[in-house]
Design a protein around this motif. Structure first.
Motif, PDB file in Angstrom:
ATOM      1  N   HIS A   1      12.230  27.630   4.147  1.00 25.18           N
ATOM      2  CA  HIS A   1      11.172  27.368   3.159  1.00 25.18           C
ATOM      3  C   HIS A   1      10.279  28.587   3.015  1.00 25.18           C
ATOM      4  N   SER A   2       9.946  29.222   4.130  1.00 26.18           N
ATOM      5  CA  SER A   2       9.129  30.434   4.085  1.00 26.18           C
ATOM      6  C   SER A   2       9.869  31.560   3.368  1.00 26.18           C
ATOM      7  N   LEU A   3      11.171  31.626   3.565  1.00 28.78           N
ATOM      8  CA  LEU A   3      11.980  32.686   2.956  1.00 28.78           C
ATOM      9  C   LEU A   3      11.934  32.609   1.435  1.00 28.78           C
TER      10      LEU A   3
ATOM     11  N   THR B   1       9.818  31.090  -0.375  1.00 29.38           N
ATOM     12  CA  THR B   1       8.444  31.061  -0.880  1.00 29.38           C
ATOM     13  C   THR B   1       7.798  32.436  -0.892  1.00 29.38           C
ATOM     14  N   HIS B   2       8.081  33.235   0.142  1.00 30.79           N
ATOM     15  CA  HIS B   2       7.355  34.491   0.316  1.00 30.79           C
ATOM     16  C   HIS B   2       8.191  35.751   0.142  1.00 30.79           C
ATOM     17  N   ASP B   3       9.501  35.682   0.340  1.00 27.93           N
ATOM     18  CA  ASP B   3      10.341  36.883   0.253  1.00 27.93           C
ATOM     19  C   ASP B   3      10.746  37.122  -1.202  1.00 27.93           C
TER      20      ASP B   3
ATOM     21  N   ASP C   1      11.763  25.213   8.278  1.00 29.32           N
ATOM     22  CA  ASP C   1      10.538  25.987   8.061  1.00 29.32           C
ATOM     23  C   ASP C   1      10.858  27.439   7.720  1.00 29.32           C
ATOM     24  N   THR C   2      11.836  28.015   8.414  1.00 32.22           N
ATOM     25  CA  THR C   2      12.212  29.405   8.170  1.00 32.22           C
ATOM     26  C   THR C   2      12.732  29.595   6.748  1.00 32.22           C
TER      27      THR C   2
ATOM     28  N   LYS D   1      18.455  36.804   5.783  1.00 38.10           N
ATOM     29  CA  LYS D   1      17.146  37.330   5.390  1.00 38.10           C
ATOM     30  C   LYS D   1      17.245  38.750   4.860  1.00 38.10           C
TER      31      LYS D   1
END
Length: 270
Positions: free
Chosen positions: A238-240, A242-244, A235-236, A14
């Motif tokens: 996918h969020s990474l 999508t949003h980072d 989920d982690t 991340k």
């Protein structure tokens, strides 16, 4: 090329940090060398072999000693203690052989490395390096200067393909300081692995002892989840992507099995 990331190392990813392996992570029996099979004893030398060995010893004598003793006399005297001399010669030969072919683990504890592979659709890779399909594979750009430069943090780095050969590599030298890191047995040839090796002193390290290096933006070209990845990891990631903003545009896929063939297939996660 692709490298595997353990789910525990996602927090590093991340932050665009890539965890480097140490020699203990590799668990290579030919670098560990915990139990080495060596001949119990050498075969007796033939007369010609013994004579040739004594000839080398004779030539190494000081000139003033050679001038007082002929080789024939020197050989005759040596023959009277032949058994003892042969034992010494065999021990010297064995010591030389061990020094040149068996890796010393302490030499390899000075470096960290990452393993990269041409193809992540190999079942064997996911079962071994990919933690039984539970890891994450990161697609990296091998042409980036992160790999192509010959130095990192003013320390030398090596980025080379492995050689697959059952013979032991040569002893370390200035031109090839870590030969055992770049050779594996022939039956692993399907892996087509490359390794990026850097001195531990050139890398960063946290208080838990994890060694890592920051990845420049643009090196990561894709993320592939193992078919056994936990839902929380999916989920982690996918969020990474999508949003980072650091991962915006990086594709996210997961491995699955083909319905019609015994093959792994990567499909996009939406």
């Amino acid at each position: 090329m692709y490298t595997f990331i353990h789910p525990n190392h996602v927090p590093f990813l991340k932050q665009l940090r890539l965890v480097f392996n140490g020699i203990d992570d590799l668990n290579d029996p030919f670098i560990e060398n915990k139990r080495v099979h060596r001949p119990v004893s050498q075969q007796p030398l033939s007369d010609s072999e013994f004579s040739a060995a004594m000839g080398k010893n004779y030539e190494s004598l000081e000139p003033h000693i050679k001038s007082m003793v002929t080789f024939e006399y020197y050989l005759e005297q040596a023959s009277q203690n032949r058994a003892q001399i042969e034992q010494q010669l065999n021990q010297q030969a064995l010591a030389s052989q061990v020094q040149s072919s068996v890796a010393v683990k302490a030499v390899y504890e000075k470096v960290g490395f990452i393993r990269l592979f041409d193809n992540i659709h190999q079942q064997g890779l996911w079962e071994s390096v990919g933690c039984q399909h539970q890891c994450i594979a990161i697609k990296l750009d091998p042409s980036h200067e992160y790999f192509s430069h010959t130095s990192f943090n003013q320390k030398p780095q090596i980025f080379e393909a492995l050689e697959y050969d059952d013979s032991r590599p040569a002893a370390p030298c200035k031109e090839n300081p870590f030969p055992a890191l770049f050779r594996r047995p022939e039956h692993f040839a399907y892996e087509r692995e490359r390794r990026l090796v850097r001195p531990v002193s050139a890398l960063d390290q946290n208080k838990e002892g994890v060694v890592y290096s920051r990845l420049p933006k643009g090196v990561i070209k894709g993320i592939y989840l193992g078919l056994g990845c936990a839902p929380s990891v999916i989920d982690t990631m996918h969020s990474l992507v999508t949003h980072d903003l650091q991962f915006r545009g990086v594709g996210l896929k997961q491995l699955g099995v083909s319905e019609t063939h015994l093959r792994l297939v990567a499909t996009t996660i939406k």
